[in-house]
Design an enzyme around this catalytic site. Structure first.
Site, PDB file in Angstrom:
ATOM      1  N   LYS A 135       5.485   4.380   0.630  1.00  0.00           N
ATOM      2  CA  LYS A 135       5.208   3.062   0.048  1.00  0.00           C
ATOM      3  C   LYS A 135       5.665   2.009   1.052  1.00  0.00           C
ATOM      4  CE  LYS A 135       7.355   1.658  -3.771  1.00  0.00           C
ATOM      5  NZ  LYS A 135       7.658   1.473  -5.204  1.00  0.00           N
ATOM      6  N   PRO A 195       0.810  -1.213   0.000  1.00  0.00           N
ATOM      7  CA  PRO A 195       0.000   0.000   0.000  1.00  0.00           C
ATOM      8  C   PRO A 195       0.845   1.266   0.000  1.00  0.00           C
ATOM      9  CG  PRO A 195       0.051  -0.956   2.189  1.00  0.00           C
ATOM     10  CD  PRO A 195       0.739  -1.930   1.292  1.00  0.00           C
ATOM     11  N   VAL A 196       0.240   2.357  -0.511  1.00  0.00           N
ATOM     12  CA  VAL A 196       0.888   3.663  -0.545  1.00  0.00           C
ATOM     13  C   VAL A 196       0.014   4.649   0.214  1.00  0.00           C
ATOM     14  CG1 VAL A 196       1.793   5.504  -2.006  1.00  0.00           C
ATOM     15  CG2 VAL A 196       1.908   3.135  -2.784  1.00  0.00           C
ATOM     16  N   ASP A 237       9.259  -1.862 -15.772  1.00  0.00           N
ATOM     17  CA  ASP A 237       7.849  -1.827 -15.374  1.00  0.00           C
ATOM     18  C   ASP A 237       7.236  -0.461 -15.666  1.00  0.00           C
ATOM     19  OD1 ASP A 237       5.535  -3.005 -14.451  1.00  0.00           O
ATOM     20  OD2 ASP A 237       5.917  -2.572 -12.340  1.00  0.00           O
TER      21      ASP A 237
END
Length: 610
Positions: free
Chosen positions: A329, A314-315, A426
């Site tokens: 993060k 999660p952020v 990515d």
């Protein structure tokens, strides 16, 4: 609630605190340290009482001295207690020292000691410190190794006598099995008097460029023998070299110089660039954040502050006590990624500086936590806008082309202009963050790979990335290169133009993905139909069609056919003719009842980080 030590200035050595280089005569205040049988205290006095001065301790434990500047009607910071992360109390754990110039590998074990938990040190978590390689014998065969110019350890469990000769200090320590180190307690008059002994683990040591003291640490006899053996080898080699004579030595120097000249001709330009880049990165600051500070900033990781979630975890949005907004993060316990990605991002992105790359402010590795702290991007990520029917109206074509250009320049820096050639692996819409002016910043370097020298590609058995953005050669064979990122960029360009995702795209007339749809329209000379219907492109159609053209060149099946990033930047900003694209990767129509491709150990991000 208990207490926690945040910062320690070091012990008093008769002239100054051993952990600070700032305490020296100055025009603002005088200072005095008093220690006798009745009392111990430190005091300071303002030289000019007409100039207001104050010391402030923030809720996070930072100590600063301010003076009032009447000309600007404001308080100005004169000194600060904690200037860098090595000031954090006991950052490196027991029997280790901190050297800020070596960051991110700031901590190292003292001579004769080794990390207690090597795996934790690999991920930059030094809290467990170091342990002895060899046990003490508690007899006169033990000895001491000298550590020069350091901030002396925490004196909570120490003994001091300023009246005895320093020459007796070593014997006093050696005769006590519990004594772990000794140092001079008073450096005035040449440091001939005063003895300071430690009787527990040595904590909170740092190396200082100036005003440090010598510390003598107790070690086993075997450690002294190893050191003596190394010295003997050096002496023997020196003697042999001397005996070789001027002629032989001159021949060696000639060969070395010749080799250096040849190497210099090959690498001169690259070395100059590397040195310039290195000098910049050495000056960068990366903070180690306290867990309590991050918990307070996020209201203990409240759901209301959660911005999103990706493969890492999660952020959260956070606000520090001084008002600075940050993004945190947090590595999830069940994350497919882990400590390798965490370490990769800390080490890699800390050395990168570009306006189109997100800035990493620091990290937190307390307890079992692994967190990365970034500059906060108020406009979240690109996918938040481009794939939403309502919000993408805020991105007119001029803004979209600015974002495409910014991403291209960021990739060009990674591939060509940074000290190392970096493959992101990515790149996708959710990993492009937008600042308050909607400028793009590439983020999430946990999966990035670096190339050195003339290396142009690599291979892996563990394919990681995101469906819809991976190039064919990487998704199928695990081969990655700068051309893998070019493919991802091409996908992103076509998504920006159309407002549609590549993966999950559907059309009534065929089962192609977005790339196949764009290729089909291009061949039928109907590329204008790809453009987002919510765009007013009447005055920009030629520019948009050029972007589609560049996007198709980037997603060609063969990596050798794709342009490099410097060419892409030129093509986006130019007006000349472009080569005709070839068939894109993954052009074959999909069977929508089956997975598009099957890849082991792939990272698929569902709810993306912002």
């Amino acid at each position: 609630m208990g207490h926690e030590i945040l910062y320690r200035v070091g012990s008093w050595n008769g002239l100054r605190w051993t952990g600070t280089t700032q305490l020296k005569p100055n025009p603002v205040y005088t200072y005095e340290f008093v220690s006798n049988e009745k009392e111990v205290f430190y005091t300071f006095d303002i030289r000019n009482r007409s100039v207001p001065s104050r010391m402030v301790v923030s809720p996070s434990g930072d100590v600063q001295r301010f003076t009032w500047i009447d000309r600007i009607k404001s308080w100005s910071s004169f000194t600060a207690g904690q200037l860098d992360r090595c000031e954090n109390y006991d950052l490196c754990g027991s029997y280790a020292s901190c050297n800020i110039s070596k960051y991110p590998d700031a901590c190292k074990c003292l001579k004769g000691f080794t990390p207690k938990s090597p795996g934790e040190w690999e991920i930059l978590n030094w809290t467990e410190g170091c342990v002895r390689r060899a046990s003490l014998n508690c007899n006169h065969s033990d000895g001491f190794l000298k550590h020069e110019a350091v901030k002396l350890p925490d004196t909570s469990n120490s003994w001091v006598d300023n009246n005895i000769s320093f020459a007796k200090c070593e014997k006093l320590c050696l005769n006590n099995c519990s004594c772990t180190a000794y140092a001079n307690s008073d450096v005035r008059e040449g440091g001939t008097r005063g003895c300071l002994l430690w009787f527990s683990d040595l904590l909170d040591i740092r190396e200082l460029a100036a005003n440090g003291q010598d510390l003598y640490v107790r070690v086993a006899a075997s450690e002294l023998e190893q050191l003596s053996e190394k010295k003997r080898v050096i002496i023997i080699v020196t003697c042999v070299v001397s005996a070789m004579g001027v002629l032989v030595l001159g021949w060696i120097i000639f060969i070395c110089k010749r080799k250096l000249r040849i190497q210099g001709k090959m690498d001169n330009s690259r070395d100059i660039n590397d040195n310039n880049e290195e000098s910049k990165t050495d000056e960068m600051e990366l903070l180690i954040y306290d867990l309590n500070t991050i918990a307070n900033a996020t209201d203990n990781f409240a759901d209301k502050n959660k911005l999103g979630e990706g493969g890492f975890g999660p952020v959260y949005k956070g606000t520090l006590m001084e008002g600075q907004e940050i993004a945190i993060k947090r590595l999830s316990k069940c994350s497919g990624q882990g400590i390798d990605e965490f370490k990769n991002e800390v080490i890699l992105i800390a050395k990168l500086q570009h306006r189109n790359l997100v800035r990493l402010l620091g990290c937190c590795t307390q307890r079992d936590e692994r967190m990365l702290i970034y500059e906060y991007m108020p406009n979240k990520s690109l996918d938040y806008f481009i794939f939403d029917k309502t919000r993408r109206e805020l991105l007119d074509w001029s803004k979209r082309v600015e974002i495409i250009g910014g991403i291209a320049r960021g990739l060009l820096y990674l591939h060509q202009d940074s000290r190392l050639r970096i493959i992101h692996r990515d790149l996708k819409a959710s990993n492009v963050l937008l600042d308050n002016e909607m400028n793009p910043k590439i983020s999430d370097f946990g999966l990035a790979k670096t190339f050195r020298g003339d290396q142009t590609k690599g291979e892996t058995k563990r394919v990681v990335g995101t469906y819809g953005y991976m190039s064919p050669e990487y998704a199928i064979d695990g081969v990655f290169s700068i051309k893998s990122d070019i493919f991802s960029f091409g996908v992103l360009v076509l998504e920006m133009v159309s407002g549609k995702r590549n993966r999950g795209f559907s059309h009534a007339d065929h089962n192609h993905n977005l790339l196949g749809h764009a290729w089909k329209l291009w061949n039928e000379e109907r590329a204008v139909e790809l453009i987002d219907q919510q765009l007013d492109y009447s005055s920009s159609s030629s520019e948009i069609l050029r972007c589609i053209h560049v996007g198709l060149l980037c997603v060609q099946q063969g990596p050798e056919d794709r342009p490099n990033m410097s060419t892409v930047v030129l093509m986006l900003g130019g007006e000349g003719s472009l080569p005709q694209p070839r068939q894109p990767g993954f052009f074959t129509e999909r069977n929508l009842t089956e997975p598009e491709i099957t890849i082991n150990e792939i990272t698929i991000s569902l709810l993306e980080p912002r």
